[in-house]
Structures are given as C-alpha cells and as structure tokens.
Write an enzyme that holds these catalytic residues in place. Structure first.
Site, PDB file in Angstrom:
ATOM      1  N   LYS A 170      -2.701  -6.339   7.308  1.00 24.03           N
ATOM      2  CA  LYS A 170      -1.504  -6.687   8.084  1.00 24.03           C
ATOM      3  C   LYS A 170      -0.256  -6.199   7.378  1.00 24.03           C
ATOM      4  O   LYS A 170       0.621  -5.579   7.989  1.00 24.03           O
ATOM      5  CB  LYS A 170      -1.463  -8.197   8.305  1.00 24.03           C
ATOM      6  CG  LYS A 170      -0.192  -8.720   8.968  1.00 24.03           C
ATOM      7  CD  LYS A 170       0.810  -9.310   7.967  1.00 24.03           C
ATOM      8  CE  LYS A 170       0.263 -10.542   7.275  1.00 24.03           C
ATOM      9  NZ  LYS A 170       1.265 -11.155   6.367  1.00 24.03           N
ATOM     10  N   LYS A 218       9.254  -6.889   0.003  1.00 18.21           N
ATOM     11  CA  LYS A 218       7.815  -7.143  -0.042  1.00 18.21           C
ATOM     12  C   LYS A 218       7.025  -5.913   0.403  1.00 18.21           C
ATOM     13  O   LYS A 218       5.931  -5.647  -0.104  1.00 18.21           O
ATOM     14  CB  LYS A 218       7.464  -8.353   0.835  1.00 18.21           C
ATOM     15  CG  LYS A 218       5.979  -8.742   0.798  1.00 18.21           C
ATOM     16  CD  LYS A 218       5.513  -9.133  -0.604  1.00 18.21           C
ATOM     17  CE  LYS A 218       4.005  -9.435  -0.662  1.00 18.21           C
ATOM     18  NZ  LYS A 218       3.649 -10.702  -0.015  1.00 18.21           N
ATOM     19  N   THR A 255       4.646 -13.063   4.601  1.00 18.35           N
ATOM     20  CA  THR A 255       4.966 -11.640   4.663  1.00 18.35           C
ATOM     21  C   THR A 255       4.949 -11.240   6.129  1.00 18.35           C
ATOM     22  O   THR A 255       3.919 -11.292   6.798  1.00 18.35           O
ATOM     23  CB  THR A 255       3.951 -10.810   3.866  1.00 18.35           C
ATOM     24  OG1 THR A 255       4.010 -11.203   2.495  1.00 18.35           O
ATOM     25  CG2 THR A 255       4.265  -9.323   3.971  1.00 18.35           C
TER      26      THR A 255
END
Length: 303
Positions: free
Chosen positions: A254, A186, A111
C-alpha cells in the site's frame, strides 16, 4: 481556534482509534504518560489491556470524538482513513470530523496519501479544530519501545500543543511542513526502505550460496557502512527464519503504491521503487501477504 484544551495530561482526554500491532503499544504509552485515554477499535478484545489499565471504551467513533480533546488514528489503508474521518458512504455524521469539538486536534498516524491529509486538515479547520498528519517509522519494535520516528505535517502551534503526546511514543519527532508534508516524508522513508530491504535479502542469499556464516556476516558488515535497521534487525530475522509481521507486506505494498502514484504525479522516474514493488507484489501473490517485510528473503533464496 477556540476552547484550547488544558495541557495537563490528566485533564486532557486523548482518543485512540486503531489498536493493531503498533497502535496498541502507542496508545499504551499515551496512557502511561498520564493522559485520560479513550479507545475505539473494530475488534474490542484488542483494547482489553488498555481498559484494564483504566481507559474508557467507546462503541462508536462519534462518541469518542465528542469526548476527546485530541484524537489519534492508526488504521490500515487510505480508504479506512477516509471512512474514519469523513464517515461511511452517505453518513458523514459517523466520522471524526463531523463530531470534533471546537479546539480539538485530530492526528492521523496512518501512512496515507498527502492529498487526503490536506482534505482532513482543511475540513477540521472549517470546524474550528485542527488536524495533523503524523505517520511513523520504526515498526512494532519502535512502537513497543516508544522510539518511533514521527514525521508531522501541519501548523507550528498545533504541533507544539501535541508534542508531549508525540514524545510519549517516539524519539525523532519533526514538523516537516504544512498539511501533507508528514505523508510526503513517509513516502521518502518507504522509498529508501523498498530498495534497502531488497538489497539485504539479496545480499544474505549471496552469503548463503557462497557458504558463509550469515550470522557472522551480519556481525561484521552491520558495524560498517552497510549497517542499519533493515540489515541489523530485519536481516537477523531473515537468517533466523522469523517472518512474523512487525510490518505487514500488504501494508508495505500500500505504501509503495502511494509513493509510486505521488512520484508519477510529480514526474519522477523511480526504478528501484518500481522493482521493489513488483517483487513484493509477486511475493504477496505467492502467499506472503501476511508476512513481515523481511519475508521477501524467502522468495529471493527460492529464486
């Protein structure tokens, strides 16, 4: 593109870089599907089971890249992706892109940021190769069971070539658009999770304080409109006191940071995402950085 690699698994060398909680299982499924697996990892001991099953070890990223028809990466942060693909600072020849064979495909399943995915794809195309961004959802359980959701950015022809490799690792697999579209998808996924998991933690804290049997609550509401992975799987882990990482808090932070930056760039105000991000940052600061995302429950019940 030229020099299209053979489609038969046994004649297709697939490299895998990043053998962490999810990557090791994902690589294992590719190997089990019959592909000639090549691996590299910062911690060589994590490759032992794959090597024992016949995988080929490479001490360097360039060596792996030059040997493979397809390369899958599953690393930690965008900075890691940047280094793996573009090489260490001042040493571009140490990265994947400088060493890709013509016709090869690089597939980043980390990701990461949509903009970085676009840069990787453009650079690969300039070398007569191709790149896909293909982040996943499903955590450690999805990786172990080969049931990951895989959201892909790139061109249709490359997606079609790589689809059998994706099918070895996941179930819900879709090409979402051009380079960067997988990463954008995502971010949608992580934004949904951010609010949902906070709601699960708060709801189970409510159940506890109200004197309800939390397991019975999960059994009842998990079969209704509230049901889903965050409630039925991670909610159960919360109640059982299982905070081991299927997905680390620091990695989720993150991801939320990337989503928040993209939302700001697009002029979107996402208050639920912002709240979840603040809550998780507080939890990380209080020692929860290495917990699984369900660990937020500890902070909620503590108050």
């Amino acid at each position: 593109m030229t020099d299209t690699p053979p489609e038969a698994p046994a004649q297709t060398a697939v490299g895998f870089i990043g053998l962490g909680i999810m990557g090791a299982s994902m690589a294992g499924h590719i190997q089990a599907a019959g592909y000639a697996l090549h691996v590299h990892n910062r911690s060589p001991e994590k490759a032992r089971a794959l090597l024992d099953a016949g995988a080929t070890w490479h001490d360097s990223i360039p060596g792996l890249a030059r040997a493979c028809d397809m390369i899958v990466t599953m690393v930690g942060y965008p900075a890691d992706v940047e280094q793996v693909y573009f090489g260490a600072a001042g040493a571009p020849d140490t990265g994947i892109l400088a060493n890709l064979k013509p016709g090869a495909v690089a597939i980043d399943m980390t990701t990461s940021s949509p903009g970085l995915a676009e840069r990787i794809a453009a650079t690969a195309a300039g070398r007569g190769a191709a790149a896909l961004d293909a982040p996943v959802s499903g955590g450690d359980m999805g990786a172990r069971n080969a049931t990951l959701a895989i959201m892909v950015g790139g061109d249709q022809a490359t997606f079609d070539r790589v689809l059998p490799v994706f099918q070895a690792m996941g179930k819900a697999i879709a090409l979402m658009g051009p380079a960067g579209a997988g990463q954008h998808t995502k971010m949608v996924n992580q934004t949904v999770i951010a609010g949902t998991i906070q709601g699960v933690a708060e709801a189970l804290a409510y159940a506890q304080v109200a004197g309800l049997d939390q397991r019975q609550v999960l059994d009842v509401i998990g079969g209704g409109a509230a049901g889903g992975f965050q409630l039925n799987v991670l909610g159960k882990r919360m109640v059982e006191g299982d905070f081991a990482p299927g997905f680390y808090v620091h990695h989720f932070l993150k991801d939320m940071g990337i989503a928040a930056a993209e939302a700001e760039r697009m002029g979107l105000d996402l208050p639920a995402l912002a709240l979840a991000r603040r809550q998780y940052q507080r939890f990380a600061d209080e020692g929860g950085r290495e917990d699984g995302t369900q660990g937020l429950y500890k902070m909620v019940v503590k108050g």
